[in-house]
Design a protein around this motif. Structure first.
Motif, mmCIF file in Angstrom:
data_model
loop_
_atom_site.group_PDB
_atom_site.id
_atom_site.type_symbol
_atom_site.label_atom_id
_atom_site.label_comp_id
_atom_site.label_asym_id
_atom_site.label_seq_id
_atom_site.Cartn_x
_atom_site.Cartn_y
_atom_site.Cartn_z
ATOM 1 N N GLY A 65 -17.901 7.908 13.825
ATOM 2 C CA GLY A 65 -16.531 8.329 13.560
ATOM 3 C C GLY A 65 -16.488 9.542 12.651
ATOM 4 N N MET A 66 -16.603 10.722 13.217
ATOM 5 C CA MET A 66 -16.575 11.951 12.424
ATOM 6 C C MET A 66 -15.133 12.411 12.190
ATOM 7 S SD MET A 66 -18.119 15.749 13.207
ATOM 8 C CE MET A 66 -16.722 16.212 14.229
ATOM 9 N N GLN A 67 -14.370 12.579 13.266
ATOM 10 C CA GLN A 67 -12.964 13.011 13.293
ATOM 11 C C GLN A 67 -12.789 14.502 13.053
ATOM 12 O OE1 GLN A 67 -12.077 10.563 14.601
ATOM 13 N NE2 GLN A 67 -12.770 8.747 13.540
ATOM 14 N N SER A 68 -13.469 15.055 12.058
ATOM 15 C CA SER A 68 -13.392 16.495 11.797
ATOM 16 C C SER A 68 -14.591 16.878 10.943
ATOM 17 C CB SER A 68 -12.095 16.854 11.061
ATOM 18 O OG SER A 68 -12.130 18.195 10.610
ATOM 19 N N ALA A 69 -15.067 18.122 11.125
ATOM 20 C CA ALA A 69 -16.152 18.630 10.283
ATOM 21 C C ALA A 69 -15.612 19.427 9.103
ATOM 22 C CB ALA A 69 -17.092 19.508 11.111
ATOM 23 N N VAL A 70 -14.290 19.581 9.027
ATOM 24 C CA VAL A 70 -13.648 20.359 7.966
ATOM 25 C C VAL A 70 -13.267 19.417 6.831
ATOM 26 C CG1 VAL A 70 -11.703 21.866 7.408
ATOM 27 C CG2 VAL A 70 -12.812 22.034 9.661
ATOM 28 N N GLU A 71 -13.743 19.693 5.654
ATOM 29 C CA GLU A 71 -13.614 18.755 4.534
ATOM 30 C C GLU A 71 -12.160 18.421 4.208
ATOM 31 O OE1 GLU A 71 -16.217 17.156 3.317
ATOM 32 O OE2 GLU A 71 -17.386 18.284 4.773
ATOM 33 N N SER A 72 -11.287 19.421 4.183
ATOM 34 C CA SER A 72 -9.890 19.146 3.834
ATOM 35 C C SER A 72 -9.231 18.244 4.876
ATOM 36 C CB SER A 72 -9.112 20.466 3.711
ATOM 37 O OG SER A 72 -9.154 21.200 4.931
ATOM 38 N N GLU A 73 -9.580 18.430 6.137
ATOM 39 C CA GLU A 73 -9.032 17.586 7.191
ATOM 40 C C GLU A 73 -9.571 16.167 7.092
ATOM 41 O OE1 GLU A 73 -8.448 21.183 10.480
ATOM 42 O OE2 GLU A 73 -9.906 19.580 10.855
ATOM 43 N N ARG A 74 -10.838 16.030 6.771
ATOM 44 C CA ARG A 74 -11.426 14.696 6.637
ATOM 45 C C ARG A 74 -10.792 13.939 5.475
ATOM 46 N NH1 ARG A 74 -15.543 13.127 9.221
ATOM 47 N NH2 ARG A 74 -16.384 11.858 7.532
ATOM 48 N N ARG A 75 -10.539 14.627 4.377
ATOM 49 C CA ARG A 75 -9.881 13.970 3.241
ATOM 50 C C ARG A 75 -8.479 13.514 3.622
ATOM 51 N NH1 ARG A 75 -12.414 18.143 0.305
ATOM 52 N NH2 ARG A 75 -10.487 19.368 0.274
ATOM 53 N N ALA A 76 -7.763 14.352 4.372
ATOM 54 C CA ALA A 76 -6.411 13.984 4.795
ATOM 55 C C ALA A 76 -6.419 12.765 5.707
ATOM 56 C CB ALA A 76 -5.746 15.163 5.497
ATOM 57 N N LEU A 77 -7.531 12.570 6.426
ATOM 58 C CA LEU A 77 -7.657 11.431 7.335
ATOM 59 C C LEU A 77 -8.231 10.198 6.641
ATOM 60 C CD1 LEU A 77 -9.053 13.307 10.460
ATOM 61 C CD2 LEU A 77 -6.777 12.291 10.227
ATOM 62 N N GLY A 78 -8.542 10.315 5.365
ATOM 63 C CA GLY A 78 -9.075 9.173 4.631
ATOM 64 C C GLY A 78 -10.535 8.893 4.917
ATOM 65 N N ARG A 79 -11.255 9.878 5.460
ATOM 66 C CA ARG A 79 -12.670 9.678 5.769
ATOM 67 C C ARG A 79 -13.509 9.892 4.515
ATOM 68 N NH1 ARG A 79 -12.779 6.755 9.943
ATOM 69 N NH2 ARG A 79 -14.970 7.303 10.245
#
Length: 358
Positions: A117-131
């Motif tokens: 479950g990656m969802q995004s490789a962009v750190e700001s996007e991953r934080r927004a997704l709760g990853r």
């Protein structure tokens, strides 16, 4: 003996992602009893039916929050009860959970496909997704999986997420391609009722519908250019690396789902277990959910696939709509078949309803 795909639902996570409405709990205190209940249900079904399992998919939730030996026990149980003919064994995992030890244990047990479950490789996007894991941890997890012997790795990618742009999506796709993985599942974010994202939807910096559509079409084009051919609305793979288990769903082949909230399609009938861990552990029977496989369902599921469906499934009234849909660029038509184009995939529900008319 008929072939069967088996899905096992692991309803545990470290924490609940803000967009997720899959059935899972952020605790694992009942995991041992739950695993025992899954194995009990697998044995009960095997006693009453004669099937050979050729695919196994262990999903969730987050299966990698369990111990490797627990996952290995499930794989061994399926092999013992349903023949040693498993050609594809997928285990889902979170990049921050899949330790070297976990990967070695499940690979030795027979797992040969890993879905992260990656969802995004962009750190700001991953934080927004709760990853919790960053791009570096995703890369480390893929490398660890290679060392453990996995030759088929899939990454999840989400589209239309907070603050996503064409450039940030390109960064994620390039990241996936550079890692050399074999499969990408690229899903458009849907705001599901009951989730944190749904409750706070007015405060989310989401791309609008047109921008999300552009992101999807960009993903189709750029994934293809990177060697990932689209074979289903949201799934892309290197040649020969399509998910054999998931193809069973769209091809209306038989599959058995075991675990809380798991669904099945066996012998033309659908049934499911309630979204309740305690009742599943206690032995509650699955709930009948009617028949499956009718013409409308064949159209609905078949049109998800890149190859599309036979025109023989369509009524004469539905066939009359094909020329306009072709002119609008929504479908691709041959003498025998009809399939959605990438633009058509964005309107799949509407098109499926139109073509399902009697």
């Amino acid at each position: 003996m008929n072939q069967l795909g088996i899905y096992i639902h692991i309803p545990y996570c470290r924490s609940k992602c803000p967009y997720c409405d899959f059935f899972s709990l952020a605790k694992t205190d009942t995991a041992a009893a739950y695993i025992a209940a899954v194995e009990r249900e697998l044995e009960c079904f095997a006693r009453e039916h004669s099937y050979i399992a050729d695919t196994l998919y262990i999903g969730g939730g987050t299966p990698s929050v369990l111990a490797g030996k627990q996952i290995a026990s499930l794989i061994s149980t399926v092999r013992r009860l349903y023949g040693d003919a498993l050609e594809e064994v997928t285990v889902e995992g979170n990049p921050s959970d899949v330790s070297e030890d976990f990967l070695r244990i499940i690979r030795a047990a027979g797992a040969n496909r890993l879905s992260l479950g990656m969802q995004s490789a962009v750190e700001s996007e991953r934080r927004a997704l709760g990853r919790r894991a960053g791009a570096a941890q995703v890369s480390d997890a893929v490398e660890a999986a290679r060392r453990a012997g996995f030759g088929n790795i899939s990454l999840d990618l989400m589209l239309g997420i907070p603050a996503q742009s064409a450039q940030s999506l390109r960064e994620s796709i390039t990241f996936c391609a550079d890692l050399g993985v074999e499969h990408i599942s690229a899903y458009i974010l849907k705001l599901e009722e009951g989730t944190y994202f749904y409750r706070n939807r007015d405060r989310l910096d989401l791309p609008d519908d047109d921008a999300t559509a552009d992101l999807y079409l960009q993903a189709v084009e750029e994934l293809d250019a990177s060697g990932f051919a689209q074979y289903e609305i949201s799934n892309f793979a290197k040649p020969g690396k399509e998910s054999r288990h998931n193809l069973k769903y769209w091809r209306l082949e038989e599959y058995l789902g075991i675990g809380a909230a798991a669904h099945s399609y066996v012998g033309g009938k659908r049934f499911y277990y309630a979204r309740d861990i305690e009742s599943f552990i206690a032995g509650a029977a699955p709930v009948p959910d009617g028949s499956g496989g009718d013409r409308q369902e064949q159209i609905m599921l078949g049109l998800r696939l890149k190859q599309g469906i036979s025109k023989a499934l369509l009524s004469e009234k539905a066939k009359e709509k094909l020329p306009l849909m072709t002119e609008q660029g929504l479908i691709a038509e041959t003498q025998q078949a009809v399939a959605l184009t990438p633009q058509g995939c964005l309107l799949s529900n509407t098109i499926i309803n139109e073509l399902s008319e009697v």
